[in-house]
Design an enzyme around this catalytic site. Structure first.
Site, PDB file in Angstrom:
ATOM      1  N   VAL A 175       0.878  -1.168   0.000  1.00 19.39           N
ATOM      2  CA  VAL A 175       0.000   0.000   0.000  1.00 19.39           C
ATOM      3  C   VAL A 175       0.919   1.223   0.000  1.00 19.39           C
ATOM      4  O   VAL A 175       2.129   1.082  -0.047  1.00 19.39           O
ATOM      5  CB  VAL A 175      -0.953   0.029   1.220  1.00 19.39           C
ATOM      6  N   LYS A 180      -1.873  14.640  -8.372  1.00 14.94           N
ATOM      7  CA  LYS A 180      -2.638  14.865  -7.131  1.00 14.94           C
ATOM      8  C   LYS A 180      -2.561  16.337  -6.735  1.00 14.94           C
ATOM      9  O   LYS A 180      -1.467  16.870  -6.545  1.00 14.94           O
ATOM     10  CB  LYS A 180      -2.031  13.976  -6.027  1.00 14.94           C
ATOM     11  N   THR A 224       2.464  10.888   4.104  1.00 13.11           N
ATOM     12  CA  THR A 224       3.782  11.489   4.317  1.00 13.11           C
ATOM     13  C   THR A 224       4.939  10.490   4.324  1.00 13.11           C
ATOM     14  O   THR A 224       6.091  10.893   4.404  1.00 13.11           O
ATOM     15  CB  THR A 224       3.808  12.229   5.671  1.00 13.11           C
ATOM     16  N   VAL A 254      17.096 -12.925   5.040  1.00 16.06           N
ATOM     17  CA  VAL A 254      18.042 -12.750   6.139  1.00 16.06           C
ATOM     18  C   VAL A 254      17.526 -13.518   7.350  1.00 16.06           C
ATOM     19  O   VAL A 254      16.398 -13.308   7.800  1.00 16.06           O
ATOM     20  CB  VAL A 254      18.213 -11.244   6.480  1.00 16.06           C
ATOM     21  N   LEU A 277       9.243   1.960   6.934  1.00 14.66           N
ATOM     22  CA  LEU A 277       8.428   1.521   8.069  1.00 14.66           C
ATOM     23  C   LEU A 277       9.287   1.020   9.229  1.00 14.66           C
ATOM     24  O   LEU A 277       8.845   1.018  10.368  1.00 14.66           O
ATOM     25  CB  LEU A 277       7.449   0.432   7.618  1.00 14.66           C
TER      26      LEU A 277
HETATM   27  C1  LIG Z   1      -2.622   1.286   5.280  1.00 13.42           C
HETATM   28  C2  LIG Z   1      -1.403   2.025   4.808  1.00 13.42           C
HETATM   29  C3  LIG Z   1      -1.543   3.051   3.882  1.00 13.42           C
HETATM   30  C4  LIG Z   1      -0.418   3.769   3.454  1.00 13.42           C
HETATM   31  N1  LIG Z   1      -0.570   4.821   2.605  1.00 13.42           N
HETATM   32  C5  LIG Z   1       0.493   5.565   2.287  1.00 13.42           C
HETATM   33  C6  LIG Z   1       0.382   6.672   1.421  1.00 13.42           C
HETATM   34  O1  LIG Z   1      -0.690   6.980   0.899  1.00 13.42           O
HETATM   35  N2  LIG Z   1       1.489   7.384   1.134  1.00 13.42           N
HETATM   36  C7  LIG Z   1       2.703   7.065   1.662  1.00 13.42           C
HETATM   37  O2  LIG Z   1       3.677   7.789   1.402  1.00 13.42           O
HETATM   38  N3  LIG Z   1       2.842   5.984   2.434  1.00 13.42           N
HETATM   39  C8  LIG Z   1       1.793   5.246   2.772  1.00 13.42           C
HETATM   40  N4  LIG Z   1       1.957   4.159   3.558  1.00 13.42           N
HETATM   41  C9  LIG Z   1       3.310   3.774   3.960  1.00 13.42           C
HETATM   42  C10 LIG Z   1       4.005   3.054   2.814  1.00 13.42           C
HETATM   43  O3  LIG Z   1       3.247   1.927   2.428  1.00 13.42           O
HETATM   44  C11 LIG Z   1       5.398   2.610   3.219  1.00 13.42           C
HETATM   45  O4  LIG Z   1       6.073   3.669   3.824  1.00 13.42           O
HETATM   46  C12 LIG Z   1       6.192   2.197   2.007  1.00 13.42           C
HETATM   47  O5  LIG Z   1       5.511   1.232   1.275  1.00 13.42           O
HETATM   48  C13 LIG Z   1       7.544   1.680   2.389  1.00 13.42           C
HETATM   49  O6  LIG Z   1       7.443   0.432   3.000  1.00 13.42           O
HETATM   50  P1  LIG Z   1       8.798  -0.314   3.346  1.00 13.42           P
HETATM   51  O7  LIG Z   1       9.596  -0.458   2.113  1.00 13.42           O
HETATM   52  O8  LIG Z   1       9.424   0.350   4.509  1.00 13.42           O
HETATM   53  O9  LIG Z   1       8.301  -1.736   3.861  1.00 13.42           O
HETATM   54  P2  LIG Z   1       7.749  -3.006   3.043  1.00 13.42           P
HETATM   55  O10 LIG Z   1       6.989  -2.641   1.838  1.00 13.42           O
HETATM   56  O11 LIG Z   1       7.037  -3.838   4.075  1.00 13.42           O
HETATM   57  O12 LIG Z   1       9.044  -3.772   2.562  1.00 13.42           O
HETATM   58  C14 LIG Z   1       9.793  -4.574   3.427  1.00 13.42           C
HETATM   59  C15 LIG Z   1      10.856  -5.304   2.628  1.00 13.42           C
HETATM   60  O13 LIG Z   1      11.708  -5.978   3.532  1.00 13.42           O
HETATM   61  C16 LIG Z   1      11.917  -7.304   3.060  1.00 13.42           C
HETATM   62  N5  LIG Z   1      12.211  -8.170   4.196  1.00 13.42           N
HETATM   63  C17 LIG Z   1      11.471  -8.352   5.320  1.00 13.42           C
HETATM   64  N6  LIG Z   1      12.064  -9.296   6.093  1.00 13.42           N
HETATM   65  C18 LIG Z   1      13.201  -9.674   5.439  1.00 13.42           C
HETATM   66  C19 LIG Z   1      14.222 -10.619   5.721  1.00 13.42           C
HETATM   67  N7  LIG Z   1      14.212 -11.400   6.819  1.00 13.42           N
HETATM   68  N8  LIG Z   1      15.237 -10.747   4.827  1.00 13.42           N
HETATM   69  C20 LIG Z   1      15.280  -9.990   3.706  1.00 13.42           C
HETATM   70  N9  LIG Z   1      14.340  -9.097   3.401  1.00 13.42           N
HETATM   71  C21 LIG Z   1      13.309  -8.955   4.251  1.00 13.42           C
HETATM   72  C22 LIG Z   1      10.617  -7.682   2.359  1.00 13.42           C
HETATM   73  O14 LIG Z   1      10.823  -8.746   1.448  1.00 13.42           O
HETATM   74  C23 LIG Z   1      10.290  -6.363   1.668  1.00 13.42           C
HETATM   75  O15 LIG Z   1      10.975  -6.306   0.448  1.00 13.42           O
HETATM   76  C24 LIG Z   1       0.860   3.418   3.967  1.00 13.42           C
HETATM   77  C25 LIG Z   1       0.991   2.364   4.860  1.00 13.42           C
HETATM   78  C26 LIG Z   1      -0.122   1.681   5.302  1.00 13.42           C
HETATM   79  C27 LIG Z   1       0.044   0.562   6.298  1.00 13.42           C
END
Ligand SMILES: Cc1cc2nc3c(=O)[nH]c(=O)nc-3n(C[C@H](O)[C@H](O)[C@H](O)COP(=O)(O)OP(=O)(O)OC[C@H]3O[C@@H](n4cnc5c(N)ncnc54)[C@H](O)[C@@H]3O)c2cc1C
Length: 540
Positions: A74, A105, A371, A212, A360
């Site tokens: 998302v 947007k 944001t 990992v 996150l």
């Molecule tokens: C309901 C909801 C709505 C949102 N809406 C917005 C929005 O409108 N605008 C906005 O800017 N943000 C929004 N966000 C936030 C946004 O989704 C995240 O900030 C963004 O997607 C980044 O996520 P991430 O890459 O940190 O984590 P993730 O997408 O969870 O990626 C995690 C990565 O880590 C890897 N990983 C996990 N464990 C291991 C392991 N043991 N070994 C190797 N790799 C591993 C996974 O494979 C994956 O590739 C929203 C979040 C939520 C929950």
């Protein structure tokens, strides 16, 4: 009229950087190899920025991504700063937007958060150069109304973005229009990840699909390596934790404490479902208040993204899904809903030892103002800035963490304001939000100033609230939620202050609209960006 004098507007110039990768500037010699763990949006955005900034200086960047853990999938809305991200990398909208089903947007429409007559909805615009022609009038009128004068102060009447959104127009003016308009994007999160993955690999980032299983520490507590299922032990000088809510390196291995925001941001869950795109394509995000939270509605080129963000303390997952389905007319639809949990708060140190947390894993403020991608972008950019200063010792890390934390708290307080100022009485959820006393001293002080009828501008400017949102946004939220004396208590302006004709303001904005086209029409033929584009945003 005796309203407090409006603050003076000053201009903030934001000029897009050219796309040439940097090859100058120092990088501490101890950092030759950076391993990014995680390949979600955070992992790939971090990889792109680091490859652009540090790649030409001989730093090797690699991404390790688990084939077993999916990305959150998302995160479909952005702030205007994402424009700077693609521009810095030299990636044209005409290239990335069609590949990611992206749309323009203009801002966010908040509906049914307030029950105050005339203020049941308002639009939080992305303000830009053109708004300077009407911003002074808006601020003046908001202050005057706060001081008891019956003048128009609803933000929707003063900003070009709200006019554009109302007419489903894209915020891209024709070439001969001398004003730029600031805008953000909507996009498919999974497609953006895939796009950035391809680009990063093209630009020299190494990719390994591996899970990992362990993080190995040196005797001094730094991270030495990670053990993976598929690729054995992977060593690096520096690790970037992009493992999402798992926080594998920063939280689990390094034990960095987490500060929860659950006291004042109650939402911890979400349920999401797509719906088909109709004939008309909107150019803004909708955030509608629901019984126990709010719903987003985000237009992409091929579908709408919808979701309900709610608090599990007030509503079960089944109830939330039912309320969302009812809203979407999908009670009997076989389409599956996705349920998600969210952890709201931040780590105390985003840069701890030889690890930087991005995305996150570093924290999350719920998605009400979209944001999160901005945090990713700023965290990595500020990290590069710190490296370029050549000092990666504890004092430099403390300075860096202080800045990122201020950004988190300022943004958190802005989001809290949406809830604290609500006047809904229909559920315990809304009453608990309005009655919540666990809000920051900075925010309490700001409310007190607004209620006193004085200008909030100096307060926002002088402390961390301004680190989250610019002053016009604070005016918009207070005015948009209708925090003014009751209509019956307002008196006619006494002619002692400036008086503005709303008909003239409307006329100006209506004439400006003639320079814009519909969202769908604009997306069908995205113009290339001029090489150097200067963008002016007005703050105080
Ligand atoms: C309901 C909801 C709505 C949102 N809406 C917005 C929005 O409108 N605008 C906005 O800017 N943000 C929004 N966000 C936030 C946004 O989704 C995240 O900030 C963004 O997607 C980044 O996520 P991430 O890459 O940190 O984590 P993730 O997408 O969870 O990626 C995690 C990565 O880590 C890897 N990983 C996990 N464990 C291991 C392991 N043991 N070994 C190797 N790799 C591993 C996974 O494979 C994956 O590739 C929203 C979040 C939520 C929950």
């Amino acid at each position: 009229m005796t309203a407090t004098v409006a603050p003076t507007a000053t201009v903030f110039n934001y000029t897009y950087q050219s796309a040439a990768p940097d090859s100058k500037g120092r990088v501490p010699p101890s950092i030759r190899k950076i391993a990014i763990v995680g390949g979600g949006t955070a992992g790939w955005m971090a990889a792109m920025i680091l490859a652009h900034k540090l790649g030409p200086r001989g730093v090797e960047i690699s991404v390790l991504e688990s084939p077993a853990v999916p990305i959150i999938g998302v995160g479909e809305g952005s702030t205007p700063w994402l424009r700077g991200f693609f521009d810095m990398l030299g990636i044209e909208e005409s290239e990335w937007m069609p590949q990611c089903n992206a749309t323009y947007k203009c801002g966010i429409s908040f509906r049914n958060w307030s029950t105050r007559p005339g203020f049941e909805s308002y639009f939080h615009p992305f303000a830009s150069m053109l708004d300077n022609l009407t911003l002074t009038q808006f601020v003046h009128n908001a202050q005057a109304r706060m001081n008891g004068y019956d003048v128009e102060a609803h933000p929707d009447k003063f900003f070009i973005s709200s006019y554009l959104a109302k007419n489903r127009m894209a915020p891209k003016p024709s070439r001969n229009f001398p004003f730029d308009v600031w805008y953000g994007y909507h996009f498919d999160a999974a497609l953006v990840g895939q796009f950035l993955h391809r680009k990063a690999v093209e630009r020299g980032v190494k990719y390994t699909a591996c899970h990992v299983t362990n993080v190995n520490l040196e005797e001094n507590g730094d991270v030495r390596s990670v053990t993976t299922k598929e690729a054995g032990e992977v060593e690096a000088d520096f690790f970037v934790d992009c493992t999402g809510f798992a926080g594998l390196v920063i939280q689990k291995a390094l034990g960095t404490p987490f500060v929860s925001f659950a006291d004042n941001l109650f939402n911890d869950s979400a349920v999401a479902m797509p719906t088909p795109m109709g004939d008309k394509m909107a150019s803004h995000t909708v955030s509608d208040a629901m019984r126990h939270g709010w719903c987003w509605e985000i237009p992409l080129t091929n579908r709408y993204g919808n979701g309900y963000v709610y608090s599990s303390a007030f509503c079960s997952a089944d109830e939330a899904e039912r309320e969302l389905r009812e809203r979407l007319g999908m009670l009997d639809s076989p389409e599956e809903a996705r349920h998600l949990k969210m952890r709201i708060g931040r780590v105390t140190k985003h840069w701890n030892r030889n690890c930087l947390a991005v995305g996150l894993s570093q924290g999350f403020i719920e998605p009400l103002e979209a944001t999160a991608l901005l945090f990713i972008q700023r965290t990595v950019q500020q990290f590069v800035d710190a490296l370029e200063e050549g000092d990666i010792g504890e004092a430099a890390r403390d300075r860096f963490n202080g800045k990122v934390n201020q950004h988190f708290e300022g943004t958190r307080d802005y989001i809290v304001t949406h809830y604290k100022t609500n006047t809904r009485k229909d559920t315990d959820y809304w009453r608990a939000n309005a009655e919540n006393t666990k809000i920051s001293d900075a925010l309490l002080e700001l409310y007190a100033i607004w209620m006193s009828g004085k200008s909030i501008a100096p307060e926002v400017g002088s402390q961390r609230l301004g680190k989250g949102y610019p002053i016009f946004s604070w005016f918009c939220i207070f005015a948009g939620m209708g925090i003014f004396p009751e209509k019956e208590r307002l008196r006619k302006p006494d002619g002692r202050g400036p008086s503005y004709s709303m008909a003239e303001i409307d006329n100006l904005l209506q004439r400006s609209l003639l320079n814009f086209r519909g969202q769908r029409e604009t997306l069908a033929n995205i113009p290339p960006k001029p090489r150097e584009e200067s963008l002016q945003i007005y703050f105080w």
